[in-house]
Design a protein around this motif. Structure first.
Motif, mmCIF file in Angstrom:
data_model
loop_
_atom_site.group_PDB
_atom_site.id
_atom_site.type_symbol
_atom_site.label_atom_id
_atom_site.label_comp_id
_atom_site.label_asym_id
_atom_site.label_seq_id
_atom_site.Cartn_x
_atom_site.Cartn_y
_atom_site.Cartn_z
ATOM 1 N N LYS A 48 -77.595 36.424 -40.773
ATOM 2 C CA LYS A 48 -78.288 35.631 -41.781
ATOM 3 C C LYS A 48 -78.364 34.471 -41.815
ATOM 4 C CE LYS A 48 -79.057 39.387 -45.467
ATOM 5 N NZ LYS A 48 -79.496 39.553 -45.978
ATOM 6 N N HIS A 216 -88.781 41.247 -43.322
ATOM 7 C CA HIS A 216 -87.920 40.663 -42.555
ATOM 8 C C HIS A 216 -88.865 41.727 -41.820
ATOM 9 C CE1 HIS A 216 -85.468 39.443 -39.646
ATOM 10 N NE2 HIS A 216 -85.188 38.293 -40.246
ATOM 11 N N ALA A 298 -84.680 34.803 -43.697
ATOM 12 C CA ALA A 298 -84.337 35.767 -44.058
ATOM 13 C C ALA A 298 -83.502 35.373 -46.008
ATOM 14 C CB ALA A 298 -82.901 37.067 -43.748
#
Length: 318
Positions: A48, A216, A298
């Motif tokens: 991320k 996501h 994210a």
């Protein structure tokens, strides 16, 4: 290469930190590390956010580093933050006064086209403070009270009043990086915005209903993904909000936001979202030459107040 492992557990998540091992630094050192990693996109999707420490990248080499980490760089079209464009779609970070905290947000989440990745480069170490907090979007969503999550479930709608060169907030030329009204109109039509040129030359833009959360595209995790608190007067602080309310009606503020049905969003909800995001964020401190790349869906990001000098440059990609 050495690394400090991040974690995909939202409760304990933090960015992955990479450091050179062979002694090679700069953009060449980053290239060497990436060769060992393989697919950086897969690494970023998993972690991320990735921080490159101790590579001592010189500012003259930033473009080379971006070429390695940030394909398909985008202009800051439809941006709301004050920035200076340096060339090559590289910008200064938000130029709000240094004593201010910039709350957590995902870049351009209010628009119809947002970047997939954000790139940060520290050109000047902050005198004090100045960290970039980053927050796992799933954790941010989970940290919110159920009443607030439920209230936002139907989505929200943003309004912008962009002046023609003089006025509060940003002008439409700054926002869309063009003097051509036809280019602006094409962009807004593509995003299905309701827009109107005003008699004074300004532009009013009302978004279609935008979701407050997003899944996501790779992990499927639902994340908090909106900028309601940035568009809401309550985020300015009680005194500033009161002063603006005395000058302008809500529909004429530089930017504002409502629930999908047009109903007002309570100040308490906005402060709750603002505070929880900052509370569960992880601070990334800066030293000159450091880099960071984040997954913009994210992970949300912001800025802590700072003293002395601080110069962080940013870029984004689709």
């Amino acid at each position: 290469m050495t690394d400090t492992r991040g974690t995909t557990d939202p409760e304990n998540w933090k960015p992955l930190e990479l450091r050179p091992e062979s002694g090679r630094t700069g953009a060449a050192g980053i290239r060497e590390v990436l060769t060992g990693i393989g697919d950086f996109g897969e690494l970023l999707a998993r972690e991320k956010a990735v921080v490159f420490r101790d590579f001592d990248v010189a500012e003259r080499d930033v473009e080379t580093a971006m070429d390695l980490l940030l394909p398909n760089r985008l202009a800051y079209t439809h941006g709301t933050s004050p920035r200076t464009k340096l060339g090559g779609n590289l910008y200064t970070s938000t130029e709000y006064p240094q004593h201010m905290t910039i709350a957590m947000h995902n870049e351009l989440s209010y628009s119809h086209h947002w970047p997939e990745r954000l790139f940060f480069y520290c050109a000047t170490t902050p005198g004090s403070g100045g960290a970039t907090p980053v927050v796992d979007g799933g954790l941010w969503l989970d940290s919110l009270d159920e009443e607030v999550r439920d209230a936002f479930a139907a989505g929200i709608r943003y309004t912008q009043n962009l002046h023609d060169g003089f006025g509060l907030g940003r002008g439409w030329r700054q926002t869309f990086e063009t003097d051509d009204r036809a280019v602006v109109e094409a962009f807004l039509d593509q995003g299905e915005f309701d827009w109107k040129w005003m008699p004074d030359g300004g532009l009013r833009v009302i978004s279609p209903i935008r979701p407050a959360t997003l899944k996501h595209p790779h992990s499927g995790t639902e994340v908090w993904f909106n900028q309601a608190d940035h568009f809401h007067p309550a985020a300015l602080g009680d005194e500033t909000a009161r002063e603006l309310a005395q000058i302008l009606p809500a529909e004429e503020l530089p930017q504002s936001v409502t629930f999908a049905d047009g109903g007002p969003i309570p100040d308490a909800y906005v402060r709750h979202v603002h505070d929880r995001g900052l509370e569960v964020a992880v601070d990334v401190d800066w030293r000159q030459g450091d880099l960071m790349v984040i997954d913009n869906v994210a992970v949300g990001h912001g800025r802590r107040p700072f003293g002395g000098d601080r110069r962080v440059l940013v870029a984004m990609s689709g």
